[in-house]
Design a protein around this motif. Sequence first.
Motif, mmCIF file in Angstrom:
data_model
loop_
_atom_site.group_PDB
_atom_site.id
_atom_site.type_symbol
_atom_site.label_atom_id
_atom_site.label_comp_id
_atom_site.label_asym_id
_atom_site.label_seq_id
_atom_site.Cartn_x
_atom_site.Cartn_y
_atom_site.Cartn_z
ATOM 1 N N ALA A 1 3.811 3.502 -11.159
ATOM 2 C CA ALA A 1 4.786 4.589 -11.099
ATOM 3 C C ALA A 1 4.297 5.724 -10.209
ATOM 4 O O ALA A 1 5.061 6.293 -9.424
ATOM 5 C CB ALA A 1 5.065 5.103 -12.514
ATOM 6 N N SER A 2 3.008 6.055 -10.303
ATOM 7 C CA SER A 2 2.498 7.202 -9.553
ATOM 8 C C SER A 2 2.289 6.891 -8.075
ATOM 9 O O SER A 2 2.373 7.787 -7.234
ATOM 10 C CB SER A 2 1.193 7.699 -10.175
ATOM 11 N N ARG A 3 2.032 5.647 -7.741
ATOM 12 C CA ARG A 3 1.705 5.294 -6.353
ATOM 13 C C ARG A 3 2.795 4.476 -5.666
ATOM 14 O O ARG A 3 2.658 4.129 -4.492
ATOM 15 C CB ARG A 3 0.405 4.488 -6.338
ATOM 16 N N GLY A 4 3.833 4.117 -6.406
ATOM 17 C CA GLY A 4 4.919 3.363 -5.787
ATOM 18 C C GLY A 4 4.624 1.892 -5.574
ATOM 19 O O GLY A 4 5.267 1.243 -4.735
ATOM 20 N N TYR A 5 3.666 1.348 -6.318
ATOM 21 C CA TYR A 5 3.386 -0.090 -6.195
ATOM 22 C C TYR A 5 4.489 -0.858 -6.910
ATOM 23 O O TYR A 5 4.891 -0.525 -8.016
ATOM 24 C CB TYR A 5 2.020 -0.428 -6.786
#
Length: 187
Positions: free
Chosen positions: A67-71
């Motif tokens: 969620a935080s890195r867009g993976y």
Amino acid sequence: MTHLTVFHEDDPELPELATGDPVVLVGHLAMSGILFERWSATRPVADGADSDAILDAYAPDVARLCASRGYRSVDVARVPPGAANAAALRAMFLDEHTHGEDEARFFAAGSGAFYLHLDHRVFRIICEAGDLLSIPGGTRHWFDMGPNPDFTAIRFFTHPDGWRADPTGSGIAARFPAYDGSTVHPG
Ligand SMILES: [Fe+2]
């Protein structure tokens, strides 16, 4: 023990820093925009656990990082001890290269050494079980799984279909100490 060694890019003999202190390690990497975390399993993970069991054991941290890195996808990569193609696998990642997206890896078991070439320095991070390292896209780096590879890692992808390595051709990796697979380090 997780370990960080920092060299000047022109001096692979005399490190500027060598530490196994997690606070120092995290701080030095953060100053260069590199995310490093220690994760704990939410339940025991048996030796030989399958990929689903490994992903389930670390599900909260996996979801948070995605969620935080867009993976957008993850998988589990394994190199078991005694793999017949170990030397060829090791050689695949030993030259300096970049990627168009992050290279994020969580070591569920085993170890390996990432070398990050940043701002005229080489950061060698020996990752072991419980370590998460996220290398931003475009960062010059290489990876040494050692002469007797043995690791299980969760890999995170933004665009898995587009994952490829772009070699820099610098030759710098050959000048720096290889990873010997040892999990005991000074400092
Ligand atoms: Fe890479």
